[in-house]
Design a protein around this motif. Structure first.
Motif, mmCIF file in Angstrom:
data_model
loop_
_atom_site.group_PDB
_atom_site.id
_atom_site.type_symbol
_atom_site.label_atom_id
_atom_site.label_comp_id
_atom_site.label_asym_id
_atom_site.label_seq_id
_atom_site.Cartn_x
_atom_site.Cartn_y
_atom_site.Cartn_z
ATOM 1 N N ARG A 27 -33.940 -21.087 -2.001
ATOM 2 C CA ARG A 27 -33.832 -20.979 -0.539
ATOM 3 C C ARG A 27 -34.646 -22.045 0.177
ATOM 4 N NH1 ARG A 27 -33.870 -14.518 0.706
ATOM 5 N NH2 ARG A 27 -31.852 -14.113 -0.223
ATOM 6 N N ILE A 28 -35.884 -22.225 -0.251
ATOM 7 C CA ILE A 28 -36.745 -23.204 0.437
ATOM 8 C C ILE A 28 -36.216 -24.617 0.240
ATOM 9 C CG2 ILE A 28 -39.053 -24.231 0.515
ATOM 10 C CD1 ILE A 28 -40.172 -21.444 -0.058
ATOM 11 N N SER A 29 -35.731 -24.923 -0.948
ATOM 12 C CA SER A 29 -35.263 -26.288 -1.207
ATOM 13 C C SER A 29 -33.954 -26.610 -0.492
ATOM 14 C CB SER A 29 -35.129 -26.542 -2.708
ATOM 15 O OG SER A 29 -34.134 -25.727 -3.273
ATOM 16 N N LYS A 30 -33.315 -25.592 0.063
ATOM 17 C CA LYS A 30 -32.088 -25.826 0.839
ATOM 18 C C LYS A 30 -32.350 -25.761 2.340
ATOM 19 C CE LYS A 30 -28.956 -24.430 -2.774
ATOM 20 N NZ LYS A 30 -27.971 -23.456 -3.231
ATOM 21 N N ARG A 31 -33.629 -25.777 2.707
ATOM 22 C CA ARG A 31 -34.018 -25.716 4.127
ATOM 23 C C ARG A 31 -34.141 -27.132 4.684
ATOM 24 N NH1 ARG A 31 -39.142 -22.187 5.174
ATOM 25 N NH2 ARG A 31 -40.083 -23.776 3.851
ATOM 26 N N ASP A 44 -27.028 -22.849 2.540
ATOM 27 C CA ASP A 44 -26.194 -21.737 2.076
ATOM 28 C C ASP A 44 -25.803 -20.760 3.174
ATOM 29 O OD1 ASP A 44 -26.033 -22.576 -0.547
ATOM 30 O OD2 ASP A 44 -27.684 -21.318 -1.240
ATOM 31 N N PHE A 45 -26.788 -20.296 3.965
ATOM 32 C CA PHE A 45 -26.459 -19.220 4.897
ATOM 33 C C PHE A 45 -26.618 -19.569 6.372
ATOM 34 C CE2 PHE A 45 -30.729 -18.418 3.294
ATOM 35 C CZ PHE A 45 -31.464 -18.315 4.451
ATOM 36 N N ASN A 46 -27.055 -20.782 6.688
ATOM 37 C CA ASN A 46 -27.093 -21.224 8.084
ATOM 38 C C ASN A 46 -26.932 -22.751 8.118
ATOM 39 O OD1 ASN A 46 -27.490 -21.207 10.884
ATOM 40 N ND2 ASN A 46 -29.684 -21.537 10.660
ATOM 41 N N PRO A 47 -25.819 -23.244 7.590
ATOM 42 C CA PRO A 47 -25.655 -24.698 7.516
ATOM 43 C C PRO A 47 -25.340 -25.299 8.886
ATOM 44 C CG PRO A 47 -23.661 -23.625 6.762
ATOM 45 C CD PRO A 47 -24.672 -22.523 7.037
ATOM 46 N N PRO A 48 -25.701 -26.573 9.062
ATOM 47 C CA PRO A 48 -25.319 -27.238 10.313
ATOM 48 C C PRO A 48 -23.799 -27.424 10.330
ATOM 49 C CG PRO A 48 -26.238 -28.819 8.771
ATOM 50 C CD PRO A 48 -26.407 -27.462 8.147
ATOM 51 N N GLN A 49 -23.238 -27.521 11.538
ATOM 52 C CA GLN A 49 -21.791 -27.699 11.653
ATOM 53 C C GLN A 49 -21.346 -29.015 11.027
ATOM 54 O OE1 GLN A 49 -21.162 -27.266 15.884
ATOM 55 N NE2 GLN A 49 -21.576 -25.062 15.823
ATOM 56 N N ASP A 65 -41.338 -32.716 2.962
ATOM 57 C CA ASP A 65 -41.750 -32.969 1.582
ATOM 58 C C ASP A 65 -42.091 -31.686 0.841
ATOM 59 O OD1 ASP A 65 -41.366 -35.694 1.770
ATOM 60 O OD2 ASP A 65 -43.463 -36.143 2.223
ATOM 61 N N ASP A 66 -42.741 -30.736 1.540
ATOM 62 C CA ASP A 66 -43.128 -29.503 0.851
ATOM 63 C C ASP A 66 -41.960 -28.520 0.675
ATOM 64 O OD1 ASP A 66 -43.091 -28.899 3.571
ATOM 65 O OD2 ASP A 66 -44.796 -27.558 3.462
ATOM 66 N N ASP A 67 -40.772 -28.867 1.163
ATOM 67 C CA ASP A 67 -39.576 -28.058 0.936
ATOM 68 C C ASP A 67 -38.715 -28.610 -0.198
ATOM 69 O OD1 ASP A 67 -40.268 -26.330 2.949
ATOM 70 O OD2 ASP A 67 -38.804 -27.095 4.394
#
Length: 121
Positions: A27-31, A44-49, A65-67
């Motif tokens: 989850r964090i790495s997809k933020r 995954d669950f709140n992607p930009p348009q 960097d920390d994500d």
């Protein structure tokens, strides 16, 4: 020793250990964030348009960097290394309840029930 320090602070009757597997890293790495506003997206669950762009301004999104996956894994390993002695210490005293899952809304009712039982007078 951290256990002695914690014990001096308070007599601990029980603790909670939450195990999420690789969910946190994933989850964090997809933020991704929009640096100007702080708006946060998750692929995954709140992607930009539009991939890589802020929905409101169209400006580029960044990944802190920390994500990044390697940073998240390093932080979680450090956390594990620091908390493992406490977990082992209190587990031997039967003072730790472990909850396992991948979704907070699924785990939370069990944690809440546990806490209500522990705090009932």
């Amino acid at each position: 020793d951290i256990r002695l320090h914690v014990e001096k602070l308070r007599n601990i009757s029980s603790g909670i250990n939450a195990e999420y597997g690789d969910t946190i890293t994933d989850r964090i790495s997809k933020r991704w964030i929009h640096p100007g506003s702080g708006r946060t997206y998750n692929l995954d669950f709140n992607p930009p348009q539009i991939s890589g762009k802020d929905d409101e301004t169209g400006e580029d999104l960044i990944q802190r960097d920390d994500d990044k996956p390697e940073s998240v894994k390093k932080r979680l390993q450090l956390y594990s290394d620091m908390t493992r002695p406490l977990l082992e210490y209190y587990s031997k005293q039967n003072k730790v309840e472990t909850f396992t899952g991948t979704e907070t809304n699924v785990i939370w009712p069990h944690v809440k029930d546990f806490l209500e039982q522990k705090t009932a007078v």
